[in-house]
Design a protein around this motif. Structure first.
Motif, PDB file in Angstrom:
ATOM      1  N   THR A  13       1.036  -0.744   0.189  1.00  8.10           N
ATOM      2  CA  THR A  13      -0.261   0.281  -0.163  1.00  8.10           C
ATOM      3  C   THR A  13       1.010   1.718   0.021  1.00  8.10           C
ATOM      4  O   THR A  13       0.369   1.872  -0.480  1.00  8.10           O
ATOM      5  CB  THR A  13      -0.974  -0.126   1.225  1.00  8.10           C
ATOM      6  OG1 THR A  13      -1.805  -1.216   0.750  1.00  8.10           O
ATOM      7  CG2 THR A  13      -1.829   0.899   1.557  1.00  8.10           C
ATOM      8  N   HIS A  46       1.950   1.756  -3.487  1.00  7.37           N
ATOM      9  CA  HIS A  46       1.593   1.803  -3.747  1.00  7.37           C
ATOM     10  C   HIS A  46       1.130   3.736  -4.207  1.00  7.37           C
ATOM     11  O   HIS A  46       1.074   4.058  -4.773  1.00  7.37           O
ATOM     12  CB  HIS A  46       0.310   1.318  -4.278  1.00  7.37           C
ATOM     13  CG  HIS A  46      -0.999   1.696  -4.709  1.00  7.37           C
ATOM     14  ND1 HIS A  46      -1.454   0.676  -5.538  1.00  7.37           N
ATOM     15  CD2 HIS A  46      -1.910   2.783  -4.426  1.00  7.37           C
ATOM     16  CE1 HIS A  46      -2.898   1.686  -6.472  1.00  7.37           C
ATOM     17  NE2 HIS A  46      -2.118   2.396  -6.212  1.00  7.37           N
ATOM     18  N   GLU A  52      -3.654   4.331 -11.631  1.00  2.08           N
ATOM     19  CA  GLU A  52      -3.714   3.058 -10.790  1.00  2.08           C
ATOM     20  C   GLU A  52      -2.467   2.471 -11.385  1.00  2.08           C
ATOM     21  O   GLU A  52      -2.513   1.585 -10.976  1.00  2.08           O
ATOM     22  CB  GLU A  52      -5.084   2.699 -11.144  1.00  2.08           C
ATOM     23  CG  GLU A  52      -5.972   4.067  -9.814  1.00  2.08           C
ATOM     24  CD  GLU A  52      -5.688   3.985  -8.379  1.00  2.08           C
ATOM     25  OE1 GLU A  52      -4.455   3.487  -7.796  1.00  2.08           O
ATOM     26  OE2 GLU A  52      -6.064   4.807  -7.775  1.00  2.08           O
ATOM     27  N   GLY A  53      -2.816   1.750 -12.798  1.00  2.00           N
ATOM     28  CA  GLY A  53      -1.787   0.611 -13.556  1.00  2.00           C
ATOM     29  C   GLY A  53      -0.359   0.719 -13.325  1.00  2.00           C
ATOM     30  O   GLY A  53       0.150  -0.510 -13.073  1.00  2.00           O
ATOM     31  N   GLU A  73      -0.287  -0.045  -9.493  1.00  2.00           N
ATOM     32  CA  GLU A  73       0.147  -1.012  -9.144  1.00  2.00           C
ATOM     33  C   GLU A  73       1.655  -2.283  -9.721  1.00  2.00           C
ATOM     34  O   GLU A  73       1.980  -2.560  -9.171  1.00  2.00           O
ATOM     35  CB  GLU A  73      -0.985  -2.366 -10.239  1.00  2.00           C
ATOM     36  CG  GLU A  73      -2.461  -1.694  -9.614  1.00  2.00           C
ATOM     37  CD  GLU A  73      -3.064  -2.135  -7.767  1.00  2.00           C
ATOM     38  OE1 GLU A  73      -3.345  -3.497  -7.877  1.00  2.00           O
ATOM     39  OE2 GLU A  73      -2.631  -1.434  -7.006  1.00  2.00           O
ATOM     40  N   CYS A 111       4.420  -1.832  -7.223  1.00  2.00           N
ATOM     41  CA  CYS A 111       3.833  -2.511  -6.131  1.00  2.00           C
ATOM     42  C   CYS A 111       4.070  -3.985  -6.484  1.00  2.00           C
ATOM     43  O   CYS A 111       3.761  -4.732  -5.159  1.00  2.00           O
ATOM     44  CB  CYS A 111       2.865  -1.868  -5.232  1.00  2.00           C
ATOM     45  SG  CYS A 111       1.038  -2.561  -5.526  1.00  2.00           S
ATOM     46  N   ALA A 129       1.366  -6.071  -8.310  1.00  2.00           N
ATOM     47  CA  ALA A 129       0.416  -6.519  -8.044  1.00  2.00           C
ATOM     48  C   ALA A 129      -0.483  -8.011  -8.906  1.00  2.00           C
ATOM     49  O   ALA A 129      -0.712  -7.808  -9.201  1.00  2.00           O
ATOM     50  CB  ALA A 129      -0.642  -5.378  -8.672  1.00  2.00           C
ATOM     51  N   THR A 171      -3.310  -9.917  -8.057  1.00  2.00           N
ATOM     52  CA  THR A 171      -4.743  -9.655  -8.610  1.00  2.00           C
ATOM     53  C   THR A 171      -5.119  -9.969 -10.415  1.00  2.00           C
ATOM     54  O   THR A 171      -6.467 -10.375 -10.297  1.00  2.00           O
ATOM     55  CB  THR A 171      -5.271  -8.305  -8.651  1.00  2.00           C
ATOM     56  OG1 THR A 171      -3.700  -7.878  -9.564  1.00  2.00           O
ATOM     57  CG2 THR A 171      -4.701  -6.768  -7.778  1.00  2.00           C
ATOM     58  N   TYR A 181      -7.878  -0.497 -12.328  1.00  2.00           N
ATOM     59  CA  TYR A 181      -6.627  -1.354 -11.854  1.00  2.00           C
ATOM     60  C   TYR A 181      -6.287  -2.613 -12.619  1.00  2.00           C
ATOM     61  O   TYR A 181      -4.858  -3.152 -12.328  1.00  2.00           O
ATOM     62  CB  TYR A 181      -7.085  -1.287 -10.410  1.00  2.00           C
ATOM     63  CG  TYR A 181      -7.181   0.039  -9.461  1.00  2.00           C
ATOM     64  CD1 TYR A 181      -6.417   0.295  -8.558  1.00  2.00           C
ATOM     65  CD2 TYR A 181      -8.315   0.395  -8.984  1.00  2.00           C
ATOM     66  CE1 TYR A 181      -6.536   1.537  -7.166  1.00  2.00           C
ATOM     67  CE2 TYR A 181      -8.407   1.007  -8.580  1.00  2.00           C
ATOM     68  CZ  TYR A 181      -7.485   1.897  -7.149  1.00  2.00           C
ATOM     69  OH  TYR A 181      -8.169   2.572  -6.950  1.00  2.00           O
ATOM     70  N   LYS A 182      -6.656  -3.267 -12.521  1.00  2.00           N
ATOM     71  CA  LYS A 182      -6.639  -4.949 -13.091  1.00  2.00           C
ATOM     72  C   LYS A 182      -5.912  -4.702 -14.650  1.00  2.00           C
ATOM     73  O   LYS A 182      -5.498  -4.870 -15.323  1.00  2.00           O
ATOM     74  CB  LYS A 182      -7.489  -5.611 -12.917  1.00  2.00           C
ATOM     75  CG  LYS A 182      -7.493  -6.077 -11.144  1.00  2.00           C
ATOM     76  CD  LYS A 182      -9.263  -7.116 -11.216  1.00  2.00           C
ATOM     77  CE  LYS A 182      -9.245  -7.272  -9.829  1.00  2.00           C
ATOM     78  NZ  LYS A 182     -10.170  -7.920  -9.672  1.00  2.00           N
ATOM     79  N   TYR A 207      -3.060  -2.246 -14.779  1.00  2.00           N
ATOM     80  CA  TYR A 207      -1.807  -2.948 -14.576  1.00  2.00           C
ATOM     81  C   TYR A 207      -1.043  -3.445 -16.075  1.00  2.00           C
ATOM     82  O   TYR A 207       0.061  -3.517 -15.987  1.00  2.00           O
ATOM     83  CB  TYR A 207      -2.264  -3.875 -13.027  1.00  2.00           C
ATOM     84  CG  TYR A 207      -0.877  -4.655 -13.072  1.00  2.00           C
ATOM     85  CD1 TYR A 207       0.448  -4.462 -12.624  1.00  2.00           C
ATOM     86  CD2 TYR A 207      -1.472  -6.269 -13.593  1.00  2.00           C
ATOM     87  CE1 TYR A 207       1.335  -5.412 -12.437  1.00  2.00           C
ATOM     88  CE2 TYR A 207      -0.316  -6.754 -13.471  1.00  2.00           C
ATOM     89  CZ  TYR A 207       0.903  -6.649 -12.874  1.00  2.00           C
ATOM     90  OH  TYR A 207       1.988  -7.646 -12.210  1.00  2.00           O
TER      91      TYR A 207
END
Length: 182
Positions: free
Chosen positions: A22, A25, A61-62, A65, A68, A70, A73, A111-112, A115
């Motif tokens: 977190t 990110h 956001e990607g 992510e 960090c 991700a 996910t 996000y997904k 990413y």
């Protein structure tokens, strides 16, 4: 803070890792806001006038992510469920579904799919056909450096893709087909 699990005044390992992810990110958001202000906020250098250069939310956001790490996910069933056994057609189908299509209007995609899209752009920016973490990190650095030097995200995508994509919108429209093999 109350969501983290403590034992004997010590943060359990899993929750410590979640906290670290977190922080990474959110620090990436802070970095992008500081170094790529126009694209991150949509405001000019004086922070007063709206510009048309604001990044889509999937890119913001990607990128965070991607920094960090991700990947979970994408692998989990409540994510995309992509594993080494997943076929390219399965991935293309998933990326074409309404909930996962690359658009700023879609929270799941923000996000997904964001990413995956940022990793794909990093791959293109590196130009070596390598999926090694170090090469993708160097590609992301190249991508962000071009934007930092004043190039728009759209122009950067055109350039790093060797004109495979004609614009940011063209990238978004064609990501499912282009990103699935990646």
């Amino acid at each position: 803070y109350s969501n983290f699990k403590w034992e004997e005044n010590k943060l359990q390992d899993f929750w410590r890792q979640e906290l670290e992810v977190t922080i990474a990110h959110e620090m990436m958001h802070a970095f992008m806001c500081e170094t790529l202000t126009r694209g991150f906020t949509g405001l000019d250098h004086h922070l007063s006038h709206q510009t048309t250069d604001k990044f889509p939310s999937w890119f913001i956001e990607g990128t965070a992510e991607a920094v960090c790490g991700a990947i979970d996910t994408i692998r989990h069933k409540n994510g995309y469920g992509i594993t080494s056994a997943t076929t390219e057609d399965d991935i293309k189908k998933k990326l074409s579904e309404e909930n996962y299509i690359l658009t700023s209007k879609n929270v799941t995609a923000t996000y997904k799919t964001g990413y995956l899209a940022v990793l794909y752009l990093s791959y293109l920016a590196h130009g070596s056909n390598s999926l090694e973490a170090q090469d993708l990190a160097e590609g992301l650095d190249t991508l962000l450096s071009r934007i930092h030097s004043g190039q728009s995200l759209s122009d950067t995508i055109v350039e790093i893709s060797n004109k495979k994509f004609s614009s940011l919108q063209n990238f978004e429209d064609n990501f499912a087909a282009a990103g699935a093999p990646f």
